[in-house]
Design a protein around this motif. Structure first.
Motif, PDB file in Angstrom:
ATOM      1  N   MET A   1       0.805  -1.225   0.000  1.00  0.00           N
ATOM      2  CA  MET A   1       0.000   0.000   0.000  1.00  0.00           C
ATOM      3  C   MET A   1       0.834   1.268   0.000  1.00  0.00           C
ATOM      4  SD  MET A   1      -1.368  -0.339   3.885  1.00  0.00           S
ATOM      5  CE  MET A   1      -0.269  -0.407   5.295  1.00  0.00           C
ATOM      6  N   THR A   2       2.158   1.150  -0.082  1.00  0.00           N
ATOM      7  CA  THR A   2       3.014   2.337  -0.103  1.00  0.00           C
ATOM      8  C   THR A   2       2.631   3.335  -1.194  1.00  0.00           C
ATOM      9  OG1 THR A   2       4.893   1.223   0.930  1.00  0.00           O
ATOM     10  CG2 THR A   2       5.376   3.164  -0.388  1.00  0.00           C
ATOM     11  N   PRO A   3       2.384   2.898  -2.443  1.00  0.00           N
ATOM     12  CA  PRO A   3       1.978   3.879  -3.471  1.00  0.00           C
ATOM     13  C   PRO A   3       0.701   4.627  -3.113  1.00  0.00           C
ATOM     14  CG  PRO A   3       2.660   1.826  -4.500  1.00  0.00           C
ATOM     15  CD  PRO A   3       2.576   1.562  -3.026  1.00  0.00           C
ATOM     16  N   LEU A   4      -0.271   3.937  -2.536  1.00  0.00           N
ATOM     17  CA  LEU A   4      -1.524   4.604  -2.158  1.00  0.00           C
ATOM     18  C   LEU A   4      -1.300   5.585  -1.013  1.00  0.00           C
ATOM     19  CD1 LEU A   4      -4.065   1.642  -2.333  1.00  0.00           C
ATOM     20  CD2 LEU A   4      -3.803   3.536  -3.938  1.00  0.00           C
ATOM     21  N   LEU A   5      -0.446   5.217  -0.063  1.00  0.00           N
ATOM     22  CA  LEU A   5      -0.132   6.130   1.034  1.00  0.00           C
ATOM     23  C   LEU A   5       0.552   7.385   0.510  1.00  0.00           C
ATOM     24  CD1 LEU A   5       1.202   3.614   3.731  1.00  0.00           C
ATOM     25  CD2 LEU A   5      -1.002   4.781   3.726  1.00  0.00           C
ATOM     26  N   LEU A   6       1.461   7.211  -0.443  1.00  0.00           N
ATOM     27  CA  LEU A   6       2.155   8.364  -1.019  1.00  0.00           C
ATOM     28  C   LEU A   6       1.200   9.229  -1.830  1.00  0.00           C
ATOM     29  CD1 LEU A   6       5.508   6.685  -2.131  1.00  0.00           C
ATOM     30  CD2 LEU A   6       5.113   8.158  -0.156  1.00  0.00           C
ATOM     31  N   GLN A   7       0.272   8.584  -2.548  1.00  0.00           N
ATOM     32  CA  GLN A   7      -0.697   9.349  -3.326  1.00  0.00           C
ATOM     33  C   GLN A   7      -1.594  10.178  -2.421  1.00  0.00           C
ATOM     34  OE1 GLN A   7      -0.556   9.137  -6.798  1.00  0.00           O
ATOM     35  NE2 GLN A   7      -1.838  10.960  -6.667  1.00  0.00           N
ATOM     36  N   GLN A   8      -2.001   9.606  -1.305  1.00  0.00           N
ATOM     37  CA  GLN A   8      -2.805  10.356  -0.348  1.00  0.00           C
ATOM     38  C   GLN A   8      -1.988  11.479   0.280  1.00  0.00           C
ATOM     39  OE1 GLN A   8      -6.053   9.977   0.122  1.00  0.00           O
ATOM     40  NE2 GLN A   8      -6.102  11.654   1.602  1.00  0.00           N
ATOM     41  N   SER A   9      -0.694  11.276   0.426  1.00  0.00           N
ATOM     42  CA  SER A   9       0.184  12.314   0.965  1.00  0.00           C
ATOM     43  C   SER A   9       0.284  13.497   0.007  1.00  0.00           C
ATOM     44  CB  SER A   9       1.578  11.741   1.237  1.00  0.00           C
ATOM     45  OG  SER A   9       1.519  10.683   2.175  1.00  0.00           O
ATOM     46  N   ILE A  10       0.273  13.208  -1.291  1.00  0.00           N
ATOM     47  CA  ILE A  10       0.288  14.282  -2.290  1.00  0.00           C
ATOM     48  C   ILE A  10      -0.981  15.120  -2.180  1.00  0.00           C
ATOM     49  CG2 ILE A  10       0.301  14.809  -4.763  1.00  0.00           C
ATOM     50  CD1 ILE A  10       1.979  12.278  -5.147  1.00  0.00           C
TER      51      ILE A  10
ATOM     52  N   ARG B   1       6.351   5.300 -10.804  1.00  0.00           N
ATOM     53  CA  ARG B   1       7.535   4.449 -10.963  1.00  0.00           C
ATOM     54  C   ARG B   1       7.600   3.407  -9.856  1.00  0.00           C
ATOM     55  NH1 ARG B   1      12.874   7.822 -12.992  1.00  0.00           N
ATOM     56  NH2 ARG B   1      12.018   8.529 -15.000  1.00  0.00           N
ATOM     57  N   LEU B   2       7.265   3.825  -8.650  1.00  0.00           N
ATOM     58  CA  LEU B   2       7.276   2.890  -7.532  1.00  0.00           C
ATOM     59  C   LEU B   2       6.234   1.791  -7.724  1.00  0.00           C
ATOM     60  CD1 LEU B   2       8.372   2.135  -4.740  1.00  0.00           C
ATOM     61  CD2 LEU B   2       6.672   3.663  -3.738  1.00  0.00           C
ATOM     62  N   GLN B   3       5.051   2.161  -8.226  1.00  0.00           N
ATOM     63  CA  GLN B   3       4.011   1.173  -8.497  1.00  0.00           C
ATOM     64  C   GLN B   3       4.496   0.125  -9.501  1.00  0.00           C
ATOM     65  OE1 GLN B   3       0.786   3.846  -9.634  1.00  0.00           O
ATOM     66  NE2 GLN B   3      -0.355   3.274  -7.812  1.00  0.00           N
ATOM     67  N   LYS B   4       5.144   0.568 -10.570  1.00  0.00           N
ATOM     68  CA  LYS B   4       5.657  -0.376 -11.567  1.00  0.00           C
ATOM     69  C   LYS B   4       6.742  -1.270 -10.979  1.00  0.00           C
ATOM     70  CE  LYS B   4       4.699   2.605 -15.553  1.00  0.00           C
ATOM     71  NZ  LYS B   4       5.293   3.358 -16.701  1.00  0.00           N
ATOM     72  N   ARG B   5       7.571  -0.674 -10.130  1.00  0.00           N
ATOM     73  CA  ARG B   5       8.663  -1.444  -9.533  1.00  0.00           C
ATOM     74  C   ARG B   5       8.119  -2.499  -8.580  1.00  0.00           C
ATOM     75  NH1 ARG B   5      13.960   1.156  -6.472  1.00  0.00           N
ATOM     76  NH2 ARG B   5      15.061  -0.823  -6.135  1.00  0.00           N
ATOM     77  N   LEU B   6       7.124  -2.122  -7.762  1.00  0.00           N
ATOM     78  CA  LEU B   6       6.534  -3.086  -6.826  1.00  0.00           C
ATOM     79  C   LEU B   6       5.731  -4.149  -7.565  1.00  0.00           C
ATOM     80  CD1 LEU B   6       5.341  -0.727  -3.941  1.00  0.00           C
ATOM     81  CD2 LEU B   6       7.339  -2.218  -3.978  1.00  0.00           C
ATOM     82  N   ALA B   7       5.153  -3.762  -8.710  1.00  0.00           N
ATOM     83  CA  ALA B   7       4.358  -4.738  -9.470  1.00  0.00           C
ATOM     84  C   ALA B   7       5.225  -5.845 -10.048  1.00  0.00           C
ATOM     85  CB  ALA B   7       3.614  -4.023 -10.599  1.00  0.00           C
ATOM     86  N   THR B   8       6.490  -5.518 -10.332  1.00  0.00           N
ATOM     87  CA  THR B   8       7.381  -6.534 -10.893  1.00  0.00           C
ATOM     88  C   THR B   8       8.098  -7.327  -9.809  1.00  0.00           C
ATOM     89  OG1 THR B   8       9.167  -4.885 -11.018  1.00  0.00           O
ATOM     90  CG2 THR B   8       7.792  -5.181 -12.956  1.00  0.00           C
TER      91      THR B   8
END
Length: 222
Positions: free
Chosen positions: A151-160, A215-222
């Motif tokens: 959930m790191t990408p979602l947490l960062l998106q909410q931080s934005i 970029r983080l989302q793509k990296r975590l997806a792989t």
């Protein structure tokens, strides 16, 4: 005609106000994640009382605007503290805004954390308990680390989003980047130029952060 020459001499002062904005953001995110995680664990608890309390909290704060929360804490908190302590306890604009951000964002972080925990296979909880681990140990050492990674990408998106919402502190007179740019623009007779400059700062930071999240989302997806 637009004249941006007055902005350059004011950059040091604007930078100081930007640091206040970033300070609000960092502390608001950290506090919101901690409180949101506790609320998520309460929502997932087998206790109906704890689950209902957390659900009521989340639904309430997600149903009201952040501007209302900021003004409520700023104007109502001193009266609440006076009723509790019997003394006049001043609550500054920064403290009231920070508490408002933490409590408001916790409702959104709660749902993100809850979804992250539920995304972990339930078999891991059973395997940990079979090994003799307690519920708290399992959550702290196995479930939450994996959930936060997902959930790191979602947490960062909410931080934005919170970074953009920090501009609402102008309602209580806190001199953040936007309020400072507006004030200095009025003093120098160049309000449009200063507001445009402040808008560019918000855009650049948000755009770079959004690209980083993708970029983080793509990296975590792989």
């Amino acid at each position: 005609m637009m004249d941006f020459s007055q902005i350059i001499p004011a950059l040091p002062l604007l930078w100081d106000d930007l640091k206040l904005t970033l300070q609000l953001l960092v502390l608001g995110v950290l506090g919101g994640v901690v409180l949101g995680t506790l609320l998520a664990l309460m929502r997932l608890s087998k206790s109906k009382l704890l689950s209902n309390i957390a659900a009521t909290y989340v639904n309430y704060f997600r149903s009201i605007p952040l501007l209302l929360v900021i003004t409520w804490f700023y104007f109502a908190a001193p009266f609440v503290l006076r009723a509790i302590t019997g003394q006049d306890t001043p609550v500054g604009a920064f403290a009231s805004c920070l508490v408002a951000f933490i409590m408001f964002e916790a409702a959104y972080f709660c749902e993100i954390v809850r979804a992250g925990i539920q995304a972990i296979p339930k078999g891991q909880m059973g395997a940990a308990q079979a090994l003799g681990m307690t519920y708290s140990e399992t959550m702290r050492l196995i479930i939450l680390p994996q959930a936060f990674r997902k959930m790191t990408p979602l947490l960062l998106q909410q931080s934005i989003i919170l970074f953009q919402d920090t501009s609402l502190v102008y309602t209580v007179g806190l001199m953040d980047l936007l309020n400072s740019a507006r004030s200095r623009g009025d003093i120098l007779g160049r309000p449009h130029e200063f507001l445009i400059a402040a808008g560019l700062v918000y855009f650049v930071i948000s755009f770079i952060a959004s690209r980083g999240v993708k970029r983080l989302q793509k990296r975590l997806a792989t």
